[in-house]
Design a protein around this motif. Structure first.
Motif, mmCIF file in Angstrom:
data_model
loop_
_atom_site.group_PDB
_atom_site.id
_atom_site.type_symbol
_atom_site.label_atom_id
_atom_site.label_comp_id
_atom_site.label_asym_id
_atom_site.label_seq_id
_atom_site.Cartn_x
_atom_site.Cartn_y
_atom_site.Cartn_z
ATOM 1 N N ASN A 125 43.670 58.576 63.869
ATOM 2 C CA ASN A 125 42.994 57.970 62.708
ATOM 3 C C ASN A 125 41.819 58.847 62.271
ATOM 4 N N PRO A 126 41.647 59.003 60.930
ATOM 5 C CA PRO A 126 40.580 59.891 60.459
ATOM 6 C C PRO A 126 39.189 59.301 60.725
ATOM 7 N N CYS A 127 38.161 60.169 60.694
ATOM 8 C CA CYS A 127 36.807 59.676 60.855
ATOM 9 C C CYS A 127 36.099 59.560 59.511
ATOM 10 N N LEU A 128 36.736 60.035 58.439
ATOM 11 C CA LEU A 128 36.150 59.905 57.095
ATOM 12 C C LEU A 128 37.250 59.965 56.045
ATOM 13 N N ILE A 129 37.115 59.121 55.043
ATOM 14 C CA ILE A 129 38.086 59.170 53.942
ATOM 15 C C ILE A 129 37.333 59.565 52.678
ATOM 16 N N LEU A 130 37.754 60.681 52.078
ATOM 17 C CA LEU A 130 37.207 61.057 50.761
ATOM 18 C C LEU A 130 38.223 60.597 49.720
ATOM 19 N N LEU A 131 37.755 59.755 48.795
ATOM 20 C CA LEU A 131 38.703 59.080 47.897
ATOM 21 C C LEU A 131 38.337 59.320 46.443
ATOM 22 N N ASP A 132 39.317 59.795 45.672
ATOM 23 C CA ASP A 132 39.118 59.888 44.218
ATOM 24 C C ASP A 132 39.500 58.537 43.623
ATOM 25 N N LYS A 147 40.613 58.011 40.153
ATOM 26 C CA LYS A 147 41.720 58.048 39.201
ATOM 27 C C LYS A 147 42.909 58.718 39.857
ATOM 28 N N LEU A 148 43.793 57.859 40.354
ATOM 29 C CA LEU A 148 44.937 58.378 41.103
ATOM 30 C C LEU A 148 46.235 57.846 40.515
ATOM 31 N N PRO A 149 47.318 58.650 40.610
ATOM 32 C CA PRO A 149 48.615 58.134 40.148
ATOM 33 C C PRO A 149 49.121 57.046 41.109
ATOM 34 N N LYS A 150 50.057 56.239 40.614
ATOM 35 C CA LYS A 150 50.723 55.156 41.369
ATOM 36 C C LYS A 150 49.756 54.044 41.778
ATOM 37 N N ILE A 151 48.971 54.259 42.798
ATOM 38 C CA ILE A 151 47.996 53.234 43.182
ATOM 39 C C ILE A 151 46.607 53.858 43.009
ATOM 40 N N ASP A 152 45.767 53.213 42.205
ATOM 41 C CA ASP A 152 44.483 53.866 41.922
ATOM 42 C C ASP A 152 43.494 53.705 43.072
ATOM 43 N N GLY A 153 42.412 54.474 43.000
ATOM 44 C CA GLY A 153 41.453 54.561 44.089
ATOM 45 C C GLY A 153 40.818 53.235 44.457
ATOM 46 N N VAL A 154 40.538 52.414 43.433
ATOM 47 C CA VAL A 154 39.901 51.124 43.685
ATOM 48 C C VAL A 154 40.818 50.251 44.540
ATOM 49 N N GLU A 155 42.123 50.297 44.204
ATOM 50 C CA GLU A 155 43.088 49.501 44.946
ATOM 51 C C GLU A 155 43.225 50.021 46.388
ATOM 52 N N MET A 159 34.602 59.989 45.731
ATOM 53 C CA MET A 159 34.147 61.177 44.999
ATOM 54 C C MET A 159 34.895 61.199 43.688
ATOM 55 N N THR A 160 34.141 61.066 42.637
ATOM 56 C CA THR A 160 34.807 60.894 41.345
ATOM 57 C C THR A 160 34.023 61.565 40.238
ATOM 58 N N SER A 161 34.652 61.688 39.078
ATOM 59 C CA SER A 161 33.961 62.214 37.910
ATOM 60 C C SER A 161 33.278 61.089 37.145
ATOM 61 N N SER A 162 33.639 59.837 37.472
ATOM 62 C CA SER A 162 33.172 58.716 36.657
ATOM 63 C C SER A 162 31.765 58.265 37.025
ATOM 64 N N ARG A 163 30.956 58.173 36.002
ATOM 65 C CA ARG A 163 29.603 57.663 36.147
ATOM 66 C C ARG A 163 29.553 56.211 35.652
ATOM 67 N N GLU A 164 30.730 55.687 35.288
ATOM 68 C CA GLU A 164 30.764 54.360 34.653
ATOM 69 C C GLU A 164 30.272 53.284 35.613
ATOM 70 N N ASN A 165 29.415 52.453 35.075
ATOM 71 C CA ASN A 165 28.832 51.372 35.861
ATOM 72 C C ASN A 165 29.906 50.450 36.417
ATOM 73 N N ARG A 166 30.949 50.256 35.592
ATOM 74 C CA ARG A 166 32.045 49.377 35.990
ATOM 75 C C ARG A 166 32.649 49.830 37.313
ATOM 76 N N VAL A 210 29.855 59.154 45.114
ATOM 77 C CA VAL A 210 29.313 60.451 44.688
ATOM 78 C C VAL A 210 29.998 60.890 43.400
ATOM 79 N N VAL A 211 29.173 61.274 42.424
ATOM 80 C CA VAL A 211 29.746 61.851 41.207
ATOM 81 C C VAL A 211 29.845 63.353 41.427
#
Lengths: 153, 555
Positions: free
Chosen positions: A64-71, A73-81, A100-107, A121-122
């Motif tokens: 099992n990993p010790c850290l997950i870096l997650l974007d 905006k992802l295809p199929k299942i998005d990062g939030v999910e 880790m994303t490009s989005s600064r959106e408050n949402r 992190v942006v």
């Protein structure tokens, strides 16, 4: 934990953009500290890996990993999910997740923190900044931050 | 009112004077007759022969001789002298006749005196006839009394003839008019009716009555007119209700039923279809008429409100249309806004990634191949890297600009003194020496947004005065009525006032990137924020001397 142990640590990167993945891995591998970086190309593959499903059904649980870096905006299942599934799974929820994303959106920020993200992190556009941030945040979560041990009390 | 009452009183008094004088004259004449006889004959015919005829009857009587001897007494004896009159009986006879005469006289004079004053119309002639009849009756009684002394039988006979003719005439007239009497309308009533009719025509309002015992409806002429129907047609309740438009029939039927059962009145705006097939809006009002506890009739008003109602409906429709249009537009706007949001969201995601890649790979190339690349290759790689950085800044500014439109604002009192000094402390600490801040008043606005404006203006002032030997920036403010005008002045390069109108437009720059870097968005952002505050922003400048930017805000 000693420095020698670091090479045994695994970080997984769930990122669809090849360039971002390449540059992230370049930034992390540079100090020659963390070698085991698993790159998963979309949300579905990421979840399969973490939940040991599909082609990752045979993966050993000890890896099992010790850290997950997650974007996000992802295809199929998005990062939030993906984040929601990680944080609602008993065996995964203690693994730190850094979005880790490009989005600064408050949402997006709100959603991620509500789901229990550990960092948000942006991604900076300037590579030197990007490399520094990626390195610092990963080392922080892997080295500085103290997690509960895997063994029962 | 008071004046007319006084007039009536004086009228009455005059009448009585007139009556009184008439009576005195007649009674005087009567006394003269009687006293005259006393002188000649004494009381009860003393000195005259009992029941003797003073002269012989003429053999033939022509019309001329009849009227020329109308007052003759020679052919008959005085009544006192004929028959056995006790004094009491005789005076009773005389007294009764005289009192009958007086009463008839007074009554007739009263009738005749008033007949011209009251507005009776045609009824005046009937009253006149009655007056004459009563007056003549009275006269016959007076003459009967006179005959006790003066045997004016011819006059008596003639008077009775006249009385007889007038009585018959009166009787005939009475027989003829009595059945019509209940329908009689005095001119006053007629005048009032005309007045009402006029009002009814003007307001196009009529009245109706429903007799529940016969189920028959009585309409006033206006109700017929509104129905475009011939006047006076007999109408039953069901038929009256049939004239309502199918949309209204149920409503009116229910209202009528409820009124009959529960005595509940109604006032409704409904539609009818006239006899000629025209659809017309009416106002129908109805209420019960009770006899004790029982509702015996319904009565009400019926008004043509077609014109007003149509105008009202038109206004309502156009209002509805307007609301619908506004809703449609709002929907479109909302959709456009959502699209814009989606667009900026995807811009923020997708436009950054390639930039990061360009920047990342060019830097990686430089790092990995430092020794192998020649100078110009390194220079170009640097250019690639710095351009991608610039584009990143541009995207960030653009995103900020588009986000502004969707931002929730909260307006509060802003202490500009504290706010601006804090900004300088946090972001411009390196330039603190060259910035002079006066005592600043409070303004009304959104803290976060105003911060952006102040940031932009201060950083511009620093940027454009950075090439001066002794750069100087001064921030001051004046109060003007309900407003505060903030001024940010620098001694920098300034700009040509001819281009002042371009200053606050997106992507419009007055200096090249090689002179001063910038994205051309900062001032546009300031302008948008200040206009969201209902304020103003403008600038004054002289090339080579410096610029002053003004921000006008509410206090």
């Amino acid at each position: 934990m000693t420095m020698a142990d670091l090479s045994a640590l695994q970080i997984i990167l769930i990122e669809d953009n090849e360039d971002d993945a390449e540059l992230t891995m370049r930034a992390l591998k540079e100090p020659n500290l963390i070698n085991d970086i698993v790159w998963l190309k979309d949300g579905e593959e990421g979840l399969h890996y973490l939940l040991r499903e599909g082609k990752y059904a045979d993966r050993e649980i000890s890896s099992n990993p010790c850290l997950i870096l997650l974007d996000l905006k992802l295809p199929k299942i998005d990062g939030v999910e993906v984040l929601r599934r990680i944080k609602s799974n008993k065996s995964l929820l203690k693994i730190p997740v850094v979005v880790m994303t490009s989005s600064r959106e408050n949402r997006d920020l709100n959603q991620c923190y509500e789901l229990g993200v550990n960092s948000y992190v942006v991604k900076p556009i300037i590579f030197s900044d990007f490399a520094r941030v990626t390195k610092e945040i990963s080392l922080y979560w892997v080295l500085v931050n103290q997690l509960p041990s895997k063994e029962p009390f | 009112m008071v004046i007319s009452n006084i007039r009536t009183c004086t009228g009455m008094k005059n009448q009585f004077h007139f009556l009184f004088v008439g009576l005195i004259i007649i009674l005087g004449l009567f006394s003269w007759f009687v006293l005259n006889d006393f002188q000649n004959q004494g009381f009860i015919g003393e000195g005259i022969e009992m029941c003797t005829i003073p002269a012989s009857t003429p053999e033939s009587l022509t019309v001329v001789s009849y009227f020329s001897t109308l007052f003759t007494t020679s052919n008959w004896p005085a009544r006192w002298t004929c028959g056995e009159w006790s004094e009491t009986e005789g005076w009773m006879y005389i007294g009764s006749d005289i009192s009958i005469f007086i009463s008839y006289f007074v009554i007739s004079l009263m009738l005749l005196g008033n007949v011209f004053k009251l507005k009776l119309g045609k009824a005046m002639w009937i009253v006149l006839l009655f007056g004459a009849f009563i007056l003549l009756c009275g006269l016959t009684h007076l003459i009967d009394a006179v005959i006790f002394w003066e045997p004016v039988y011819r006059l008596s006979g003639f008077t009775k003839l006249l009385t007889g003719v007038v009585s018959i005439g009166t009787t005939v007239v009475l027989v003829y008019i009595l059945p019509m009497a209940p329908k009689y309308k005095s001119p006053e009533i007629i005048e009032k009716e005309v007045h009402l009719e006029r009002i009814s025509k003007m307001a196009r309002i009529g009245n109706w009555e429903l007799d529940l015992s016969t189920n028959r409806v009585t309409w006033s002429s206006m109700v017929y007119e509104i129905h475009e129907m011939a006047q006076g047609m007999q109408i039953e309740l069901d038929r009256a209700l049939d004239y309502y438009h199918p949309d209204s029939r149920g409503i009116i039927s229910e209202a009528v039923e409820k009124c009959i059962k529960e005595g509940q009145p109604w006032d409704l705006e409904l539609r009818i279809i006239t006899v000629l097939g025209n659809k017309r809006w009416v106002r129908a009002i109805g209420a019960p008429i009770q006899n004790g506890d029982k509702i015996i009739k319904l009565a009400g008003l019926f008004q043509d409100i077609d014109e007003r109602k149509r105008a009202q409906i038109k206004v309502q429709n156009s209002e509805k249309e307007l609301i619908k249009k506004v809703e449609e537009r709002t929907k479109l706007l909302k959709r456009a806004n959502e699209e814009l949001e989606a667009f900026s969201y995807s811009v923020s995601h997708d436009l950054r990634a390639p930039l990061r890649a360009i920047n990342g790979y060019s830097e990686a190339l430089m790092e990995d191949n430092k020794g192998e690349f020649n100078e110009s290759a390194l220079k170009y790689l640097n250019r690639i890297s710095s351009n991608s950085q610039k584009m990143g800044a541009l995207i960030d500014d653009l995103l900020e600009f588009s986000r502004m439109n969707r931002k929730q604002t909260s307006f509060v009192e802003v202490d500009m003194n504290q706010q601006i000094n804090q900004l300088i402390q946090n972001y411009f600490i390196g330039s603190k020496e060259i910035i002079e801040v006066d005592e600043l008043p409070k303004a009304y606005g959104d803290r976060e947004l105003l911060d952006q404006v102040f940031m932009n203006l201060i950083s511009n002032a620093i940027k454009y005065s950075s090439k001066e030997e002794e750069p100087k920036i001064r921030i001051s403010a004046v109060e003007e009525g309900n407003h505060v005008i903030l001024a940010i002045n620098d001694n920098g390069v300034g700009f040509n006032m001819n281009y002042a109108d371009k200053l606050f437009q997106v992507f419009q720059r007055l200096h090249s990137d090689s002179e001063f870097e910038g994205t051309g968005i900062g001032l546009a952002l300031c302008e948008r924020i200040i206009s969201m505050h209902g304020g103003e922003i403008w600038a004054e400048s002289e090339e080579g001397v410096g610029s002053t930017f003004y921000v006008k805000l509410k206090k």
